[in-house]
Design a protein around this motif. Structure first.
Motif, PDB file in Angstrom:
ATOM      1  N   LEU A  49       0.606  -0.973   0.274  1.00  0.00           N
ATOM      2  CA  LEU A  49       0.321   0.412  -0.171  1.00  0.00           C
ATOM      3  C   LEU A  49       1.210   1.356  -0.086  1.00  0.00           C
ATOM      4  O   LEU A  49       1.816   1.432   0.961  1.00  0.00           O
ATOM      5  N   ILE A  50       0.922   2.063  -1.309  1.00  0.00           N
ATOM      6  CA  ILE A  50       1.339   3.555  -1.083  1.00  0.00           C
ATOM      7  C   ILE A  50       0.314   4.873  -1.184  1.00  0.00           C
ATOM      8  O   ILE A  50      -0.911   4.432  -0.949  1.00  0.00           O
ATOM      9  N   THR A  51       1.016   5.781   0.854  1.00  0.00           N
ATOM     10  CA  THR A  51       0.074   6.828   0.737  1.00  0.00           C
ATOM     11  C   THR A  51       0.498   7.582   0.777  1.00  0.00           C
ATOM     12  O   THR A  51       1.668   7.675   0.884  1.00  0.00           O
ATOM     13  N   PHE A  52       0.263   8.525   0.047  1.00  0.00           N
ATOM     14  CA  PHE A  52       0.391  10.321   0.020  1.00  0.00           C
ATOM     15  C   PHE A  52      -0.502  11.156   0.384  1.00  0.00           C
ATOM     16  O   PHE A  52      -1.694  10.524   0.420  1.00  0.00           O
ATOM     17  N   HIS A  53      -0.310  12.259   1.259  1.00  0.00           N
ATOM     18  CA  HIS A  53      -0.925  13.037   1.391  1.00  0.00           C
ATOM     19  C   HIS A  53      -0.367  14.923   1.967  1.00  0.00           C
ATOM     20  O   HIS A  53       0.706  14.685   2.297  1.00  0.00           O
ATOM     21  N   GLY A  54      -1.044  15.084   1.358  1.00  0.00           N
ATOM     22  CA  GLY A  54      -0.639  16.928   2.031  1.00  0.00           C
ATOM     23  C   GLY A  54      -0.249  17.666   2.883  1.00  0.00           C
ATOM     24  O   GLY A  54      -1.246  16.951   2.723  1.00  0.00           O
ATOM     25  N   THR A  55       0.775  17.641   3.160  1.00  0.00           N
ATOM     26  CA  THR A  55       0.960  18.694   4.423  1.00  0.00           C
ATOM     27  C   THR A  55       0.058  20.031   4.558  1.00  0.00           C
ATOM     28  O   THR A  55      -0.050  20.191   5.417  1.00  0.00           O
ATOM     29  N   LEU A  56      -0.166  20.817   3.281  1.00  0.00           N
ATOM     30  CA  LEU A  56      -1.430  21.791   4.201  1.00  0.00           C
ATOM     31  C   LEU A  56      -3.170  21.542   3.473  1.00  0.00           C
ATOM     32  O   LEU A  56      -3.632  22.227   3.864  1.00  0.00           O
ATOM     33  N   ASP A  57      -3.043  20.096   3.602  1.00  0.00           N
ATOM     34  CA  ASP A  57      -4.063  19.120   3.208  1.00  0.00           C
ATOM     35  C   ASP A  57      -4.856  19.999   5.049  1.00  0.00           C
ATOM     36  O   ASP A  57      -5.275  19.624   6.066  1.00  0.00           O
ATOM     37  N   VAL A  58      -6.330  20.830   4.282  1.00  0.00           N
ATOM     38  CA  VAL A  58      -7.249  21.223   5.628  1.00  0.00           C
ATOM     39  C   VAL A  58      -8.516  20.659   5.814  1.00  0.00           C
ATOM     40  O   VAL A  58      -9.413  20.879   6.536  1.00  0.00           O
ATOM     41  N   VAL A 116       2.564   3.943 -10.397  1.00  0.00           N
ATOM     42  CA  VAL A 116       3.665   3.529 -11.111  1.00  0.00           C
ATOM     43  C   VAL A 116       4.236   3.117  -9.945  1.00  0.00           C
ATOM     44  O   VAL A 116       4.897   1.501 -10.299  1.00  0.00           O
ATOM     45  N   ALA A 117       4.593   3.248  -9.520  1.00  0.00           N
ATOM     46  CA  ALA A 117       5.603   2.825  -7.726  1.00  0.00           C
ATOM     47  C   ALA A 117       4.659   1.666  -7.243  1.00  0.00           C
ATOM     48  O   ALA A 117       5.311   0.662  -7.580  1.00  0.00           O
ATOM     49  N   LEU A 118       3.940   1.764  -7.263  1.00  0.00           N
ATOM     50  CA  LEU A 118       2.486   0.319  -6.366  1.00  0.00           C
ATOM     51  C   LEU A 118       2.590  -0.796  -7.578  1.00  0.00           C
ATOM     52  O   LEU A 118       2.882  -2.334  -6.937  1.00  0.00           O
ATOM     53  N   GLU A 119       2.902  -0.325  -8.763  1.00  0.00           N
ATOM     54  CA  GLU A 119       1.952  -1.000 -10.229  1.00  0.00           C
ATOM     55  C   GLU A 119       4.386  -2.270 -10.112  1.00  0.00           C
ATOM     56  O   GLU A 119       4.131  -3.569 -10.351  1.00  0.00           O
ATOM     57  N   ARG A 120       4.985  -1.022  -9.704  1.00  0.00           N
ATOM     58  CA  ARG A 120       6.579  -1.986 -10.064  1.00  0.00           C
ATOM     59  C   ARG A 120       6.891  -2.986  -9.185  1.00  0.00           C
ATOM     60  O   ARG A 120       7.423  -3.849  -8.735  1.00  0.00           O
ATOM     61  N   TRP A 121       5.659  -2.653  -7.830  1.00  0.00           N
ATOM     62  CA  TRP A 121       6.097  -3.046  -6.242  1.00  0.00           C
ATOM     63  C   TRP A 121       5.399  -4.930  -6.480  1.00  0.00           C
ATOM     64  O   TRP A 121       5.481  -5.623  -6.118  1.00  0.00           O
ATOM     65  N   LEU A 122       4.052  -3.880  -7.324  1.00  0.00           N
ATOM     66  CA  LEU A 122       3.541  -5.649  -7.084  1.00  0.00           C
ATOM     67  C   LEU A 122       3.954  -6.829  -8.869  1.00  0.00           C
ATOM     68  O   LEU A 122       3.906  -8.136  -7.876  1.00  0.00           O
ATOM     69  N   ASP A 123       4.003  -5.589  -9.586  1.00  0.00           N
ATOM     70  CA  ASP A 123       4.435  -7.031 -10.345  1.00  0.00           C
ATOM     71  C   ASP A 123       5.856  -6.927 -10.881  1.00  0.00           C
ATOM     72  O   ASP A 123       6.105  -8.203 -10.764  1.00  0.00           O
ATOM     73  N   PRO A 128       9.136   0.410  -3.335  1.00  0.00           N
ATOM     74  CA  PRO A 128       9.517   1.600  -3.604  1.00  0.00           C
ATOM     75  C   PRO A 128      10.692   2.078  -2.514  1.00  0.00           C
ATOM     76  O   PRO A 128      10.647   2.023  -1.898  1.00  0.00           O
ATOM     77  N   PRO A 129      10.629   3.546  -2.768  1.00  0.00           N
ATOM     78  CA  PRO A 129      11.511   4.238  -1.848  1.00  0.00           C
ATOM     79  C   PRO A 129      11.389   4.397  -0.609  1.00  0.00           C
ATOM     80  O   PRO A 129      10.200   4.247  -0.795  1.00  0.00           O
ATOM     81  N   PRO A 130      11.783   4.407   0.704  1.00  0.00           N
ATOM     82  CA  PRO A 130      10.929   4.762   1.719  1.00  0.00           C
ATOM     83  C   PRO A 130      10.534   5.530   2.398  1.00  0.00           C
ATOM     84  O   PRO A 130      10.709   6.507   1.242  1.00  0.00           O
ATOM     85  N   SER A 131       9.599   5.395   3.173  1.00  0.00           N
ATOM     86  CA  SER A 131       8.383   6.586   3.467  1.00  0.00           C
ATOM     87  C   SER A 131       9.200   7.885   4.149  1.00  0.00           C
ATOM     88  O   SER A 131      10.581   7.661   4.337  1.00  0.00           O
ATOM     89  N   ARG A 132       8.363   8.662   3.745  1.00  0.00           N
ATOM     90  CA  ARG A 132       9.571  10.345   3.455  1.00  0.00           C
ATOM     91  C   ARG A 132       8.277  11.475   3.470  1.00  0.00           C
ATOM     92  O   ARG A 132       7.208  11.005   2.269  1.00  0.00           O
ATOM     93  N   THR A 133       8.980  12.803   4.084  1.00  0.00           N
ATOM     94  CA  THR A 133       8.547  13.841   2.832  1.00  0.00           C
ATOM     95  C   THR A 133       9.068  13.873   1.993  1.00  0.00           C
ATOM     96  O   THR A 133      10.255  14.056   1.960  1.00  0.00           O
ATOM     97  N   ILE A 134       7.754  14.434   0.617  1.00  0.00           N
ATOM     98  CA  ILE A 134       8.238  15.738  -0.304  1.00  0.00           C
ATOM     99  C   ILE A 134       8.270  16.440  -0.116  1.00  0.00           C
ATOM    100  O   ILE A 134       7.692  17.073  -0.074  1.00  0.00           O
TER     101      ILE A 134
END
Length: 153
Positions: A49-58, A116-123, A128-134
């Motif tokens: 599972l890949i989760t991403f979330h904006g740091t300014l999400d109100v 794309v990263a999830l497809e590569r991980w599954l297939d 993918p790269p380690p969890s981090r803040t982009i």
């Protein structure tokens, strides 16, 4: 559209007729709580599972939602199946980007990178790269922000 607000009224002051803020979950029948428990988030993921979330999400504050879920996944010992990317400058909806291109980052390019990263991980089992803040790239022009969101540093 729910006609005469059958589903309640969001973003209202408590006391407004049919206000969502006045919903009393604890007063609901046990059957409601049982149904919610069946679909409740536990963190016990079984697939990558890949989760991403904006740091300014109100709308869905990151500290109350995705940060909490990522901690749940780790607590359940499933952290190896999860990648979590906090997107600096991202909000909940990209429509605000046009108004504040110097302060916000659209998430659609991050969606693309994550898929794309999830497809590569599954297939291909390419993790993918380690969890981090982009971080928001220094000096990035709006055209670049609209097309790129690399998950790597």
């Amino acid at each position: 559209y729910d006609g005469a607000t059958e589903a309640g009224t969001p973003f209202c002051t408590s006391g407004t007729p049919a206000c969502d803020a006045d919903y009393d979950y604890d007063a609901r029948p046990a059957a409601v709580r049982d149904a919610v428990e069946k679909i409740a988030l536990t963190g016990r993921i079984g697939k990558p599972l890949i989760t991403f979330h904006g740091t300014l999400d109100v709308l869905l504050p990151i500290s109350k939602t995705s940060d909490t879920y990522a901690a749940m996944v780790r607590r359940e010992g499933r952290g190896a199946l999860h990648r979590y990317y906090r997107v600096g400058g991202g909000t909940h909806v990209d429509s605000l980007f046009d108004s504040f291109p110097d302060r916000l980052r659209p998430l659609v390019p991050c969606h693309r990178s994550a898929v794309v990263a999830l497809e590569r991980w599954l297939d291909d089992d390419r993790r993918p790269p380690p969890s981090r803040t982009i971080p928001m790239p220094d000096g990035a022009d709006p055209a670049t922000l609209l097309t790129r969101c690399p998950l790597t540093g």
